[in-house]
Write a protein that holds these residues in place. Structure first.
Motif, PDB file in Angstrom:
ATOM      1  N   ILE A 287      -3.483  -9.129   5.426  1.00 47.28           N
ATOM      2  CA  ILE A 287      -3.960  -9.165   4.047  1.00 47.28           C
ATOM      3  C   ILE A 287      -3.484 -10.471   3.427  1.00 47.28           C
ATOM      4  O   ILE A 287      -2.292 -10.793   3.480  1.00 47.28           O
ATOM      5  CB  ILE A 287      -3.416  -7.975   3.227  1.00 47.28           C
ATOM      6  CG1 ILE A 287      -3.852  -6.666   3.857  1.00 47.28           C
ATOM      7  CG2 ILE A 287      -3.879  -8.069   1.776  1.00 47.28           C
ATOM      8  CD1 ILE A 287      -3.140  -5.449   3.312  1.00 47.28           C
TER       9      ILE A 287
ATOM     10  N   LYS B 248      -7.742 -12.736  -5.935  1.00 50.62           N
ATOM     11  CA  LYS B 248      -8.640 -12.666  -4.784  1.00 50.62           C
ATOM     12  C   LYS B 248      -7.843 -12.150  -3.589  1.00 50.62           C
ATOM     13  O   LYS B 248      -6.671 -12.483  -3.418  1.00 50.62           O
ATOM     14  CB  LYS B 248      -9.214 -14.052  -4.437  1.00 50.62           C
ATOM     15  CG  LYS B 248      -9.947 -14.756  -5.560  1.00 50.62           C
ATOM     16  CD  LYS B 248     -11.216 -14.060  -5.962  1.00 50.62           C
ATOM     17  CE  LYS B 248     -12.322 -14.348  -4.992  1.00 50.62           C
ATOM     18  NZ  LYS B 248     -13.606 -13.774  -5.372  1.00 50.62           N
ATOM     19  N   SER B 249      -8.505 -11.347  -2.766  1.00 51.52           N
ATOM     20  CA  SER B 249      -7.841 -10.879  -1.556  1.00 51.52           C
ATOM     21  C   SER B 249      -8.866 -10.660  -0.457  1.00 51.52           C
ATOM     22  O   SER B 249     -10.038 -10.394  -0.715  1.00 51.52           O
ATOM     23  CB  SER B 249      -7.062  -9.586  -1.814  1.00 51.52           C
ATOM     24  OG  SER B 249      -7.933  -8.542  -2.128  1.00 51.52           O
ATOM     25  N   SER B 250      -8.392 -10.826   0.739  1.00 54.64           N
ATOM     26  CA  SER B 250      -9.210 -10.523   1.911  1.00 54.64           C
ATOM     27  C   SER B 250      -8.313  -9.803   2.918  1.00 54.64           C
ATOM     28  O   SER B 250      -7.096  -9.948   2.907  1.00 54.64           O
ATOM     29  CB  SER B 250      -9.814 -11.783   2.524  1.00 54.64           C
ATOM     30  OG  SER B 250      -8.808 -12.600   3.078  1.00 54.64           O
ATOM     31  N   SER B 251      -8.939  -9.007   3.749  1.00 46.67           N
ATOM     32  CA  SER B 251      -8.168  -8.285   4.750  1.00 46.67           C
ATOM     33  C   SER B 251      -8.956  -8.202   6.044  1.00 46.67           C
ATOM     34  O   SER B 251     -10.173  -8.365   6.054  1.00 46.67           O
ATOM     35  CB  SER B 251      -7.817  -6.880   4.250  1.00 46.67           C
ATOM     36  OG  SER B 251      -8.988  -6.136   4.023  1.00 46.67           O
TER      37      SER B 251
ATOM     38  N   GLU C 279      -3.647 -12.405  -0.206  1.00 45.78           N
ATOM     39  CA  GLU C 279      -3.980 -12.161  -1.608  1.00 45.78           C
ATOM     40  C   GLU C 279      -3.292 -13.206  -2.462  1.00 45.78           C
ATOM     41  O   GLU C 279      -2.135 -13.559  -2.212  1.00 45.78           O
ATOM     42  CB  GLU C 279      -3.524 -10.764  -2.016  1.00 45.78           C
ATOM     43  CG  GLU C 279      -3.883 -10.394  -3.441  1.00 45.78           C
ATOM     44  CD  GLU C 279      -3.525  -8.952  -3.731  1.00 45.78           C
ATOM     45  OE1 GLU C 279      -4.423  -8.101  -3.589  1.00 45.78           O
ATOM     46  OE2 GLU C 279      -2.360  -8.699  -4.081  1.00 45.78           O
TER      47      GLU C 279
ATOM     48  N   PHE D 203      -9.932 -15.803   3.820  1.00 47.07           N
ATOM     49  CA  PHE D 203      -9.640 -15.850   2.393  1.00 47.07           C
ATOM     50  C   PHE D 203     -10.294 -17.071   1.746  1.00 47.07           C
ATOM     51  O   PHE D 203     -10.901 -16.978   0.682  1.00 47.07           O
ATOM     52  CB  PHE D 203      -8.131 -15.874   2.166  1.00 47.07           C
ATOM     53  CG  PHE D 203      -7.746 -16.044   0.730  1.00 47.07           C
ATOM     54  CD1 PHE D 203      -7.723 -14.950  -0.122  1.00 47.07           C
ATOM     55  CD2 PHE D 203      -7.416 -17.285   0.218  1.00 47.07           C
ATOM     56  CE1 PHE D 203      -7.375 -15.092  -1.455  1.00 47.07           C
ATOM     57  CE2 PHE D 203      -7.076 -17.443  -1.109  1.00 47.07           C
ATOM     58  CZ  PHE D 203      -7.051 -16.349  -1.950  1.00 47.07           C
TER      59      PHE D 203
END
Length: 71
Positions: free
Chosen positions: A7, A26-29, A9, A56
């Motif tokens: 993750i 903003k976040s990506s996983s 963020e 990300f």
């Protein structure tokens, strides 16, 4: 098999002078195959880190509000 999670963020702000013109969290996983054994899991996590950061950055670069704020 076990899965690992990555993750990334961050709160991104763009300022122009004293004014904040962009402010978003903003976040990506992502998930990846991993192992319970640290000798496998730790290097796998290390190897997946750049991919998670790239994901990300792609997410941020696709945000029209962010792009407009840096023009």
């Amino acid at each position: 098999f076990f899965t690992g999670d990555a993750i990334v963020e961050s709160r991104i702000q763009v300022k122009r002078g004293d004014a904040i013109i962009f402010d978003k969290l903003k976040s990506s996983s992502m998930q990846f195959d991993s192992s319970f054994a640290g000798a496998i899991a730790i290097p796998k996590g290390r190897d997946m880190y750049p991919i998670a950061v790239q994901k990300f950055i792609e997410l941020l670069a696709a945000d029209a509000d962010f792009i407009n704020s840096i023009k």
